[in-house]
Every structure is written in structure tokens, then in C-alpha cells.
Write a protein that holds these residues in place. Structure first.
Motif, PDB file in Angstrom:
ATOM      1  N   VAL A   1      13.393   6.365  -3.135  1.00 32.35           N
ATOM      2  CA  VAL A   1      12.095   6.744  -2.577  1.00 32.35           C
ATOM      3  C   VAL A   1      11.229   5.556  -2.172  1.00 32.35           C
ATOM      4  N   ASP A   2      11.395   4.419  -2.806  1.00 36.91           N
ATOM      5  CA  ASP A   2      10.590   3.235  -2.460  1.00 36.91           C
ATOM      6  C   ASP A   2      11.205   2.448  -1.304  1.00 36.91           C
ATOM      7  N   MET A   3      12.462   2.048  -1.463  1.00 36.16           N
ATOM      8  CA  MET A   3      13.090   1.189  -0.467  1.00 36.16           C
ATOM      9  C   MET A   3      13.343   1.877   0.863  1.00 36.16           C
TER      10      MET A   3
ATOM     11  N   HIS B   1       0.833  -1.197   0.000  1.00 38.28           N
ATOM     12  CA  HIS B   1       0.000   0.000   0.000  1.00 38.28           C
ATOM     13  C   HIS B   1       0.874   1.257   0.000  1.00 38.28           C
ATOM     14  N   ASP B   2       0.293   2.350  -0.457  1.00 36.54           N
ATOM     15  CA  ASP B   2       1.014   3.614  -0.501  1.00 36.54           C
ATOM     16  C   ASP B   2       0.151   4.701   0.152  1.00 36.54           C
TER      17      ASP B   2
ATOM     18  N   GLU C   1       1.138  -3.828   7.579  1.00 36.66           N
ATOM     19  CA  GLU C   1       2.354  -4.220   6.867  1.00 36.66           C
ATOM     20  C   GLU C   1       3.597  -3.987   7.720  1.00 36.66           C
ATOM     21  N   THR C   2       3.657  -2.846   8.416  1.00 37.91           N
ATOM     22  CA  THR C   2       4.823  -2.589   9.264  1.00 37.91           C
ATOM     23  C   THR C   2       4.865  -3.560  10.447  1.00 37.91           C
ATOM     24  N   ASP C   3       3.700  -3.896  10.995  1.00 33.36           N
ATOM     25  CA  ASP C   3       3.661  -4.867  12.093  1.00 33.36           C
ATOM     26  C   ASP C   3       4.193  -6.222  11.640  1.00 33.36           C
TER      27      ASP C   3
ATOM     28  N   PRO D   1       2.611   9.310   1.100  1.00 33.88           N
ATOM     29  CA  PRO D   1       2.626   8.538  -0.153  1.00 33.88           C
ATOM     30  C   PRO D   1       3.854   8.907  -0.979  1.00 33.88           C
ATOM     31  N   LYS D   2       4.139   8.093  -1.975  1.00 35.53           N
ATOM     32  CA  LYS D   2       5.351   8.258  -2.767  1.00 35.53           C
ATOM     33  C   LYS D   2       5.489   9.660  -3.353  1.00 35.53           C
TER      34      LYS D   2
END
Length: 321
Positions: A268-270, A172-173, A179-181, A253-254
Motif C-alpha cells: 500500500v505504501d510503495m 505527505h499522505d 513531490e510527484t514533480d 490517503p493510505k
């Protein structure tokens, strides 16, 4: 400074070229370049280097080859890390590189990678007599070293790099709390050997090498309206400042992350999952700030060349016709 050398670091996300003139106990940078080749993109979870990734890699290495020839440099030290060493077609890819570019690539294991990273960090001046936890977040693997300016107490390499974490946890963005958990839970499972080393050697300083840490430093300095000086290879990042930056990276968001002063598109993504990894590590040690070394594997290889050890004639190759 008459002798010259070139080092190529074929990372999972980024290819680096460093060309130097070697002198008594040091080197002068003639030219350096980094290219977001992303050889792990699309195939890293299947342990493959896909055809498009091979094309990008060969194109970049041909470009590096021309630059090296232009500087009339003979000894070239080329290293491939996680993506290539784990790829089922890694050996054939290395042969193809030699055939098409004349560059002989040394595929190194994670332990050797960690050793070179340590020597690069040591050269940057980030280490003293106290124990530090050093880390380098690559696209395919993450290397951790516990040690000081005199010795390595422990080192390890884990296949939890930025591209792997991105593919596995960031759908997700911006990234979701779920996701972080899951990412933090995964890290707790994967990093048991590191946690044991931290308990044993009690490092009190976190030192990050290159890549993500360069970008975090750039963002921090931009927030203070300061510019990074090329001659400085050791930067201090306060923990509070890191958490402030990390919060923004995780929450935005990105499109908005790209607008953060100091951010570069190739990170920016990683950098989102990488900052989560750093947050997890900071929970494990009592570090008041973070030191960021601009030196890493490439400079570690140069340190060995200057010392006359480790990197030997077996790894040295001229550029073919």
C-alpha cells in the motif's frame, strides 16, 4: 516429477520462497510464500541493514528453512539483491545467515538480477518476436530489459526502487503534486541510459514483472469482479485501466488505498511511487496495453536449473543442521 528445488529471493522489501518439483522442461509448484521483511527499512539510504531488519530477516529465513526441510529439499538457491549488495554490513549479514540457518546466499549484481528476471518473464509467455521493455520494481532497485523471446538487446539496473523513492519523495499522505514533480524530475536525470536504449531499440510493449504489477492486476481483475487463476502467468492490463487505478493510488490517503479491492497491506505504501514510475515509463514508449508477468527472478533461476546453465553447483547448498 521427482527432483525438487527451492529458490529464495531476498528482496529489499519482500522475501519470497518457492519450492518446486522439477520435471521434463517444467516445474510444479509445491509451495510458495512471500513475507514483507523490509530489510531496507530505516537504513537503505545509509547503505545499512539495521539490527531490527536483520532480526526480521533471520526469523523469516528460519521459517523458510523449516518448510524446506519438511519437503525434504536439498538444493536451495538463495539470492540477495539491492539492499544487501549495497549495504556496508552486507557481507557480515550473509555470513550470519549461513551461520544461523545453513543457507548460503548468493549476492548478485544488478546485471545478473536483470538477466534472471528476463528468463522468468520469458518463461511466462509474455514475449514474442517484437521488442518489449521489461521492468521489475523492487524495493531497492529497478531492473529494465529491452529484448524479445529470443534475446536481450540491453539490460540495466538502477538504484531507484520503491523503498528508496518512498523515503526520498513521499512525505505527505496522499502524495503531493510537488513531490510527484520532484520524482519525475529525478527519474529523468537517473534514467538516461534507459532512454537511450528505448530510442535505439524502439520497444512497443511494456511488460511488468511480479510485485507491483501483480497488485495492479489484482486491482484491475477485482474491478471486473474476476479472480486471478493460478495457472495463468500472463495478464493484460489496458493502459486506460492502469491510469484510472494509478490516479486513485496517487489521490487517496493510505486508509482509503487499503480499501481498494485487490490491494494488499504490504504494497500500500510503495505502490504510489511505483505507479508514478510506471506512468513516467509509459510516456517513453507507444504501448497500447501492459502485460503483467507473474514470473520474475525466482522463475528465471528455475529456468536456468532446467536448462542446466547459469545456476550451478557453486550456488547450490543444502540446509544445515
Amino acid at each position: 516429477m521427482k527432483n525438487k528445488a527451492a529458490v529464495i529471493d531476498m528482496g529489499t522489501n519482500t522475501f519470497h520462497l518457492l519450492m518446486v518439483a522439477l520435471g521434463e522442461g517444467g516445474f510444479e509448484t509445491l509451495y510458495k510464500e512471500k513475507v514483507p521483511v523490509k530489510i531496507g527499512q530505516g537504513g537503505i539510504q545509509q547503505n545499512l541493514i539495521l539490527p531490527d531488519a536483520q532480526k526480521r530477516a533471520l526469523h523469516t529465513l528460519h521459517h523458510f528453512q523449516q518448510l524446506i526441510r519438511g519437503e525434504e529439499i536439498e538444493p536451495v538457491f538463495a539470492f540477495a539483491t539491492s539492499a544487501v549488495r549495497n549495504a556496508e554490513n552486507g557481507s557480515s549479514f550473509v555470513k550470519l545467515i549461513r551461520q544461523q540457518t545453513g543457507i548460503a546466499v548468493q549476492v548478485i549484481d544488478g546485471e545478473r538480477e536483470a538477466e534472471l528476471i528476463y528468463k522468468g518473464i520469458r518463461m511466462s509467455g509474455c514475449l514474442d518476436s517484437g521488442n518489449a521493455l521489461m521492468m521489475d520494481i523492487g524495493g531497492g532497485s529497478v531492473e529494465f530489459i529491452v529484448g524479445n523471446k529470443d534475446t536481450i538487446h540491453w539490460k540495466g539496473s538502477f538504484e531507484i526502487g520503491g523503498q528508496r523513492m518512498l523515503d526520498r519523495f513521499h512525505y505527505h499522505d496522499p502524495i503531493s503534486r510537488e513531490e510527484t514533480d520532484k520524482l519525475y524530475q529525478y527519474l529523468s536525470q537517473e534514467l538516461h541510459p534507459l532512454l537511450a536504449a528505448i530510442r535505439e531499440f524502439r520497444p512497443s510493449q511494456l511488460v511488468g514483472a511480479s510485485g507491483t504489477f501483480d497488485t495492479l492486476t489484482d486491482i484491475y481483475l477485482a474491478s471486473r469482479q474476476e479472480k486471478k487463476r493460478r495457472e495463468v502467468h500472463r495478464h493484460r492490463l489496458p493502459i486506460d485501466a492502469f491510469y484510472e487505478i494509478s490516479d486513485r493510488l496517487i489521490q487517496l490517503p493510505k486508509k482509503e488505498r487499503l480499501e481498494i479491492p485487490g490491494m494488499i497491506p504490504m504494497r500500500v505504501d510503495m505502490i504510489v511511487v511505483a505507479s508514478c514510475l510506471i506512468r513516467y515509463i509509459l510516456r517513453q514508449i507507444d504501448s497500447q496495453d501492459m502485460l503483467c508477468s507473474t514470473y520474475s527472478l525466482k522463475e528465471g533461476a528455475l529456468a536456468e536449473i532446467l536448462e542446466g546453465v547459469g545456476v550451478n553447483s557453486d550456488l547450490t547448498v543444502g540446509i544445515g543442521e
